[in-house]
Design an enzyme around this catalytic site. Structure first.
Site, PDB file in Angstrom:
ATOM      1  N   THR A  56     -11.805  56.656 -57.566  1.00 47.47           N
ATOM      2  CA  THR A  56     -12.504  55.452 -57.096  1.00 47.47           C
ATOM      3  C   THR A  56     -11.566  54.354 -56.607  1.00 47.47           C
ATOM      4  O   THR A  56     -12.034  53.341 -56.074  1.00 47.47           O
ATOM      5  CB  THR A  56     -13.371  54.870 -58.229  1.00 47.47           C
ATOM      6  N   TYR A  57     -10.259  54.503 -56.785  1.00 49.64           N
ATOM      7  CA  TYR A  57      -9.352  53.412 -56.418  1.00 49.64           C
ATOM      8  C   TYR A  57      -9.349  53.205 -54.907  1.00 49.64           C
ATOM      9  O   TYR A  57      -9.114  54.149 -54.140  1.00 49.64           O
ATOM     10  CB  TYR A  57      -7.931  53.708 -56.893  1.00 49.64           C
ATOM     11  N   THR A  58      -9.565  51.969 -54.503  1.00 44.94           N
ATOM     12  CA  THR A  58      -9.564  51.543 -53.093  1.00 44.94           C
ATOM     13  C   THR A  58     -10.302  52.541 -52.196  1.00 44.94           C
ATOM     14  O   THR A  58      -9.819  52.927 -51.131  1.00 44.94           O
ATOM     15  CB  THR A  58      -8.126  51.308 -52.576  1.00 44.94           C
ATOM     16  N   ASP A  59     -11.475  52.956 -52.683  1.00 44.27           N
ATOM     17  CA  ASP A  59     -12.361  53.837 -51.915  1.00 44.27           C
ATOM     18  C   ASP A  59     -11.661  55.111 -51.449  1.00 44.27           C
ATOM     19  O   ASP A  59     -11.962  55.642 -50.367  1.00 44.27           O
ATOM     20  CB  ASP A  59     -12.932  53.082 -50.706  1.00 44.27           C
ATOM     21  N   GLY A  60     -10.720  55.608 -52.247  1.00 41.30           N
ATOM     22  CA  GLY A  60     -10.035  56.861 -51.927  1.00 41.30           C
ATOM     23  C   GLY A  60      -8.683  56.688 -51.261  1.00 41.30           C
ATOM     24  O   GLY A  60      -7.911  57.651 -51.162  1.00 41.30           O
TER      25      GLY A  60
END
Length: 344
Positions: A56-60
Site C-alpha cells: 500500500t505504500y505510495t499506491d505501489g
C-alpha cells in the site's frame, strides 16, 4: 552496521531496516524516484541489507522503485513487504488476511518488485474477521511454493500472535519469525505485552516510528515561522504532538545538548539499549537525512546517558502486572520468600 539473525532462522538482517513509506510523492509528501534511489544506495553503502516496504505504500510506487533499484543486487538484499491493509475500498475482499487477498496481494507485490520471491512477508495488521488457521495455512502454502521465505506479523495483539504461533507449531506450518509494532520513547506500551512476548517466543522485534513521528528529532520544539511552520497535522493518526509528548521531546533535547549528541542518535540508541535485538525501521525523505540518522552507529553513547534517557518516560504498569509485581502480589504468590526471588 551490525547484523542479527531473524529470530531462530538463519536469515541475517542489518541492525537498522530501511523504511520506504516515503518512496514516492503520490500522497503529497515523500521523495521523488531520483532521491529515493539516492537514499536506497546510501543505505546499501552504509552496510544495510534489510528493505521494508508494503503493497500500500505510495499506491505501489515504493515497491516499483525498489524493484528497479534492487534488480542488479537482489541476492544480497532482504526484501520485506506486507499485505492486509485495503488496496481497493470498493472491494471487500481486497483487504484483511483471508487467503484470497493474500494470494492476489503477494502476486501483485512480486510483479511490482520484479522478483520471484519475498525474503519476508508481514501480515500488516490483525484481521479479527478471519480465523488464524486460514491465514496460517495460506501463508505456509506460499512458503512451500517458494514465493515467500519467512513470515512476520505486524500491528496485532500479543495474545493472538502467541496463539497463532502455537497453532503453526502444532501443525508443522511456518511460524512468524518477526513482530512489528510502534515503539519509541514517546510510545512505550509495547513493553507491557508485545516485547515480553517476543522475548519468550524468540521473535525478532522490528519497530516502526522509532523517532516518534519526528517528535524526537526536536523539530517540533522549535518556534513555528512562515518559512518553517510546524507540521503537527501531517501524521496526527501516528502521534499526537500534545503537551506531554512535547515535554518528553524537550527533556530528550536537554540531555542531548548536555552530552553534545544529536537527539535522533539518542532516541535510536536507546531502543537497542533497552532491547539489543530490536531493529528500528529508519525512513527519510533525503539521503542526507538518512545519513544523519544512521551516524548514530559511530556515536559513542554511555550507558549512564541512556539510563537518563530511559527515565524520561516510564510506561505505567497494567493489570495483572500491576498486581503481580506489587509487594502484595509477590508476597501472596511467594509467601515470605518474595524478597529473595532472583530473576523474573
Amino acid at each position: 552496521m551490525k547484523y542479527v539473525n531473524l529470530a531462530e532462522t538463519g536469515l541475517k538482517v542489518s541492525q537498522f531496516a530501511l523504511g520506504t513509506m516515503t518512496f514516492g510523492i503520490e500522497r503529497g509528501v515523500g521523495a521523488t524516484e531520483e532521491e529515493s534511489e539516492r537514499i536506497f544506495q546510501r543505505y546499501i553503502d552504509l552496510g544495510g541489507n534489510f528493505i521494508d516496504t508494503a503493497n500500500t505504500y505510495t499506491d505501489g510506487s515504493s515497491e516499483r522503485f525498489i524493484g528497479r533499484f534492487a534488480k542488479s543486487r537482489r541476492q544480497s538484499l532482504v526484501l520485506a513487504s506486507k499485505y492486509g491493509l485495503t488496496t481497493d475500498r470498493a472491494n471487500i475482499n481486497a483487504s484483511g488476511s483471508a487467503r484470497k487477498n493474500l494470494v492476489q496481494s503477494v502476486e501483485n507485490s512480486l510483479r511490482r518488485l520484479d522478483t520471484d520471491y519475498l525474503d519476508l512477508l508481514w501480515l500488516h495488521a490483525w484481521d479479527a474477521h478471519t480465523r488464524p488457521e486460514e491465514t496460517l495455512r495460506a501463508l505456509d502454502d506460499l512458503v512451500r511454493a517458494g514465493k515467500v521465505l519467512h513470515l512476520g506479523i505486524s500491528n496485532a495483539p500479543a495474545w493472538w500472535i502467541a496463539r497463532a504461533n502455537a497453532i503453526a507449531e502444532l501443525r508443522n506450518w511456518t511460524v512468524f519469525a518477526g513482530v512489528q509494532f510502534e515503539y519509541s520513547l514517546i510510545e512505550r506500551s509495547a513493553e507491557l505485552e508485545l516485547l515480553p512476548m517476543a522475548a519468550q517466543l524468540g521473535l525478532t522485534p522490528v519497530v516502526w516510528s522509532p523517532l516518534g513521528g519526528g517528535l524526537l528529532t526536536g523539530k517540533y520544539n522549535q518556534p513555528a515561522s512562515d518559512s518553517a511552520p510546524r507540521r503537527l497535522d501531517t501524521f496526527k493518526w501516528l502521534q499526537q504532538a500534545d503537551a506531554s509528548n512535547l515535554t518528553i521531546s524537550q527533556r530528550l533535547a536537554d540531555i542531548a545538548q548536555a552530552a553534545s549528541i544529536p537527539m535522533p542518535h539518542l532516541a535510536l540508541a536507546w531502543i537497542q539499549f533497552r532491547f539489543p535485538t530490536a531493529i528500528p525501521i529508519v525512513g527519510s525523505r533525503s539521503a542526507a537525512q538518512l545519513e544523519q540518522n544512521l551516524a548514530c552507529l559511530q556515536t559513542d553513547i554511555t550507558a549512564e546517558i541512556l539510563r537518563q534517557v530511559d527515565s524520561i518516560n516510564q510506561p505505567d504498569p497494567i493489570f495483572p502486572y500491576s498486581y503481580l509485581q506489587s509487594p502484595l502480589g509477590r508476597s501472596q504468590v511467594y509467601s515470605d520468600f518474595h524478597d529473595r526471588m532472583i530473576g523474573r
